[in-house]
Design an enzyme around this catalytic site. Structure first.
Site, PDB file in Angstrom:
ATOM      1  N   ARG A 189       0.873  -1.185   0.000  1.00 47.34           N
ATOM      2  CA  ARG A 189       0.000   0.000   0.000  1.00 47.34           C
ATOM      3  C   ARG A 189       0.904   1.227   0.000  1.00 47.34           C
ATOM      4  O   ARG A 189       1.704   1.419   0.911  1.00 47.34           O
ATOM      5  CB  ARG A 189      -0.908   0.005   1.233  1.00 47.34           C
ATOM      6  CG  ARG A 189      -1.642   1.311   1.415  1.00 47.34           C
ATOM      7  CD  ARG A 189      -2.725   1.264   2.470  1.00 47.34           C
ATOM      8  NE  ARG A 189      -3.897   0.571   1.993  1.00 47.34           N
ATOM      9  CZ  ARG A 189      -5.126   0.732   2.487  1.00 47.34           C
ATOM     10  NH1 ARG A 189      -5.337   1.575   3.474  1.00 47.34           N
ATOM     11  NH2 ARG A 189      -6.149   0.052   2.008  1.00 47.34           N
TER      12      ARG A 189
ATOM     13  N   HIS B  32      -7.575   0.738  -6.295  1.00 50.21           N
ATOM     14  CA  HIS B  32      -7.784  -0.099  -5.098  1.00 50.21           C
ATOM     15  C   HIS B  32      -8.455  -1.399  -5.581  1.00 50.21           C
ATOM     16  O   HIS B  32      -9.631  -1.647  -5.299  1.00 50.21           O
ATOM     17  CB  HIS B  32      -8.644   0.659  -4.089  1.00 50.21           C
ATOM     18  CG  HIS B  32      -8.596   0.102  -2.699  1.00 50.21           C
ATOM     19  ND1 HIS B  32      -7.810  -0.972  -2.339  1.00 50.21           N
ATOM     20  CD2 HIS B  32      -9.246   0.482  -1.554  1.00 50.21           C
ATOM     21  CE1 HIS B  32      -7.978  -1.224  -1.055  1.00 50.21           C
ATOM     22  NE2 HIS B  32      -8.835  -0.365  -0.561  1.00 50.21           N
TER      23      HIS B  32
ATOM     24  N   GLN C 239     -10.361  -3.880  -3.185  1.00 56.49           N
ATOM     25  CA  GLN C 239     -11.652  -3.355  -2.741  1.00 56.49           C
ATOM     26  C   GLN C 239     -12.735  -3.680  -3.785  1.00 56.49           C
ATOM     27  O   GLN C 239     -13.824  -4.142  -3.436  1.00 56.49           O
ATOM     28  CB  GLN C 239     -11.535  -1.835  -2.547  1.00 56.49           C
ATOM     29  CG  GLN C 239     -12.810  -1.183  -2.080  1.00 56.49           C
ATOM     30  CD  GLN C 239     -13.171  -1.549  -0.649  1.00 56.49           C
ATOM     31  OE1 GLN C 239     -12.356  -1.422   0.245  1.00 56.49           O
ATOM     32  NE2 GLN C 239     -14.393  -2.010  -0.424  1.00 56.49           N
TER      33      GLN C 239
ATOM     34  N   ASP D 208     -17.285   7.349  -1.428  1.00 56.09           N
ATOM     35  CA  ASP D 208     -16.014   7.270  -0.697  1.00 56.09           C
ATOM     36  C   ASP D 208     -15.682   8.687  -0.212  1.00 56.09           C
ATOM     37  O   ASP D 208     -16.318   9.661  -0.642  1.00 56.09           O
ATOM     38  CB  ASP D 208     -14.920   6.719  -1.652  1.00 56.09           C
ATOM     39  CG  ASP D 208     -13.571   6.535  -0.968  1.00 56.09           C
ATOM     40  OD1 ASP D 208     -13.517   6.461   0.273  1.00 56.09           O
ATOM     41  OD2 ASP D 208     -12.545   6.467  -1.693  1.00 56.09           O
TER      42      ASP D 208
ATOM     43  N   CYS E 209     -16.629   2.000   0.894  1.00 56.32           N
ATOM     44  CA  CYS E 209     -15.478   1.140   1.174  1.00 56.32           C
ATOM     45  C   CYS E 209     -14.992   1.261   2.619  1.00 56.32           C
ATOM     46  O   CYS E 209     -14.281   0.380   3.104  1.00 56.32           O
ATOM     47  CB  CYS E 209     -14.338   1.471   0.214  1.00 56.32           C
ATOM     48  SG  CYS E 209     -13.837   3.203   0.286  1.00 56.32           S
TER      49      CYS E 209
ATOM     50  N   ARG F 246     -13.916  -8.342   2.079  1.00 48.88           N
ATOM     51  CA  ARG F 246     -12.487  -8.136   1.808  1.00 48.88           C
ATOM     52  C   ARG F 246     -11.714  -9.412   2.167  1.00 48.88           C
ATOM     53  O   ARG F 246     -10.807  -9.832   1.467  1.00 48.88           O
ATOM     54  CB  ARG F 246     -11.941  -6.955   2.632  1.00 48.88           C
ATOM     55  CG  ARG F 246     -12.580  -5.596   2.347  1.00 48.88           C
ATOM     56  CD  ARG F 246     -12.277  -5.117   0.948  1.00 48.88           C
ATOM     57  NE  ARG F 246     -10.854  -5.115   0.686  1.00 48.88           N
ATOM     58  CZ  ARG F 246     -10.002  -4.152   1.052  1.00 48.88           C
ATOM     59  NH1 ARG F 246     -10.451  -3.078   1.652  1.00 48.88           N
ATOM     60  NH2 ARG F 246      -8.721  -4.229   0.760  1.00 48.88           N
TER      61      ARG F 246
HETATM   62  N1   CP Z   1     -11.403   0.078   2.622  1.00 46.08           N
HETATM   63  C1   CP Z   1     -10.116   0.004   3.011  1.00 46.08           C
HETATM   64  O1   CP Z   1      -9.196  -0.262   2.226  1.00 46.08           O
HETATM   65  O2   CP Z   1      -9.933   0.221   4.342  1.00 46.08           O
HETATM   66  P1   CP Z   1      -8.531   0.365   5.085  1.00 46.08           P
HETATM   67  O3   CP Z   1      -7.921   1.669   4.661  1.00 46.08           O
HETATM   68  O4   CP Z   1      -8.891   0.345   6.549  1.00 46.08           O
HETATM   69  O5   CP Z   1      -7.650  -0.788   4.706  1.00 46.08           O
HETATM   70  N1  NVA Z   2      -9.968   6.784  -1.372  1.00 43.34           N
HETATM   71  C1  NVA Z   2      -9.602   6.408  -0.032  1.00 43.34           C
HETATM   72  C2  NVA Z   2      -9.862   4.955   0.181  1.00 43.34           C
HETATM   73  C3  NVA Z   2      -9.514   4.436   1.544  1.00 43.34           C
HETATM   74  C4  NVA Z   2      -9.786   2.983   1.684  1.00 43.34           C
HETATM   75  C5  NVA Z   2      -8.137   6.737   0.189  1.00 43.34           C
HETATM   76  O1  NVA Z   2      -7.326   6.489  -0.715  1.00 43.34           O
HETATM   77  O2  NVA Z   2      -7.800   7.233   1.258  1.00 43.34           O
END
Ligand code: CP
Ligand code: NVA
Length: 318
Positions: free
Chosen positions: A114, A141, A144, A235, A275, A303
């Site tokens: 990540r 993502h 997700q 989101d 999400c 997930r």
């Molecule tokens: N939806 C999601 O990816 O959540 P986190 O940032 O908690 O992993």
């Molecule tokens: N769009 C958000 C998603 C978090 C799961 C971010 O990137 O912070």
């Protein structure tokens, strides 16, 4: 759905040993099979033991769902996870990515990364000799999106011809929903404020791989986007790394809160999706999160099942 273990394994045979950096790394049949496998795993109809394989987690940004669901998925597959946060490894002190990726490939069987730039994850994939999974970048993502379409599949018993309306920022989550939805034959309607549209190259990619008769609609009108939709999704307005833009963005996103009025304009059986993490009263009302149409916590649970299926396919455990 009749259990179809051999068909699923055959459809996923090409996934073994590959990377999952974008929703477009899998084809329609592979995503469909992964969702089917995830549902089998969730129902307890299928058990997979990979032996003692190891997943390395390199997370430069915060995470609850992705981190924990990967850890639990790996444990359920008989493997384990090592936490390789840049703060506790030599990465944080400037060790080059190309050295780190090659060294970790000698200890681990798969990496989930990540980070901010998609280029960084492409670099991991270039230097690692094991599968690399995108656990969220600024661009996409994809894990997700797998769980999200699994959630729609469970709610409606099918995906082709359904419509998902996404209201809000044209961000990483919107990008992966658009690509994955296009591959599954789900119509995607995206309403953003002006200036916050999904990237044109992602729209082009999704349009070029969309199944026939799949519509991708982009506009600046939430009300028009949700008409007839079976799923309405949002989101946060400021993603991780954009915190300093929040106050400015808040003004631009006025009128883009997912609320009961928008739900009423969607299909009568529409489900509400997010999400998470959510900011109640900003991109979505508390009422919708807690309401009867919400499938938000199913999404979060999925997930785990979707990533368990993904890990099994990448590591060749079917
Ligand atoms: N939806 C999601 O990816 O959540 P986190 O940032 O908690 O992993
Ligand atoms: N769009 C958000 C998603 C978090 C799961 C971010 O990137 O912070």
């Amino acid at each position: 759905m009749a259990e179809n273990f051999h068909g699923v394994a055959a459809s996923l045979s090409g996934v073994k040993g590959g990377d999952f950096l974008s929703s477009s790394d899998l084809c329609s049949d592979e995503i469909t099979a992964l969702i089917e496998l995830a549902i089998q795993l969730k129902k307890g109809n299928r058990r997979i033991d990979l032996g003692n394989r190891v997943l390395g987690l390199i997370f430069t940004k915060a995470s609850t769902r992705t981190r924990v669901s990967f850890q639990v998925a790996m444990a359920r597959l008989g493997g384990q996870t090592v936490d390789l946060n840049p703060q506790v490894t030599q990465l944080g002190r400037g060790e080059p990515l190309k050295d780190t990726a090659r060294v970790l490939s000698r200890f681990c069987d798969v990496l989930a990364v990540r980070t901010f730039a998609q280029e960084e994850i492409l670099d991991y994939a270039k230097w690692a000799s094991i599968p690399v999974i995108n656990a969220l970048t600024d661009l996409e993502h994809p894990c997700q999106a797998l769980a999200d379409f699994m959630t729609m599949q469970e709610a409606f018993g099918g995906l082709r011809g359904q419509t998902l309306a996404y209201i809000g920022d044209g961000n990483n989550v919107a990008h992966s929903l658009m690509i994955c939805g296009a591959l599954l034959g789900v119509n995607i309607h995206i309403a953003t404020p002006e200036g916050f549209e999904p990237l044109p190259e992602v729209v082009e990619k999704a349009s070029s791989i969309a199944l026939p008769e799949t519509t991708i609609l982009l506009n600046n009108d939430p009300s028009a986007a949700v008409k007839g939709a079976q799923a309405i999704y949002t989101d946060v307005w400021a993603s991780m790394g954009q915190e300093q833009e929040f106050l400015e963005r808040k003004k631009s996103f006025s009128g883009f809160c997912l609320n009961n009025e928008l739900l009423e304009e969607a299909d009568s059986n529409a489900i509400v999706m997010h999400c998470l993490p959510a900011h109640r009263g900003e991109e979505i009302t508390s009422e919708l999160i807690e309401g009867q149409s919400s499938r938000i916590f199913e999404q979060a649970e999925n997930r785990l099942h979707a990533q368990q299926a993904l890990l099994a396919a990448l590591l060749g455990g079917l």
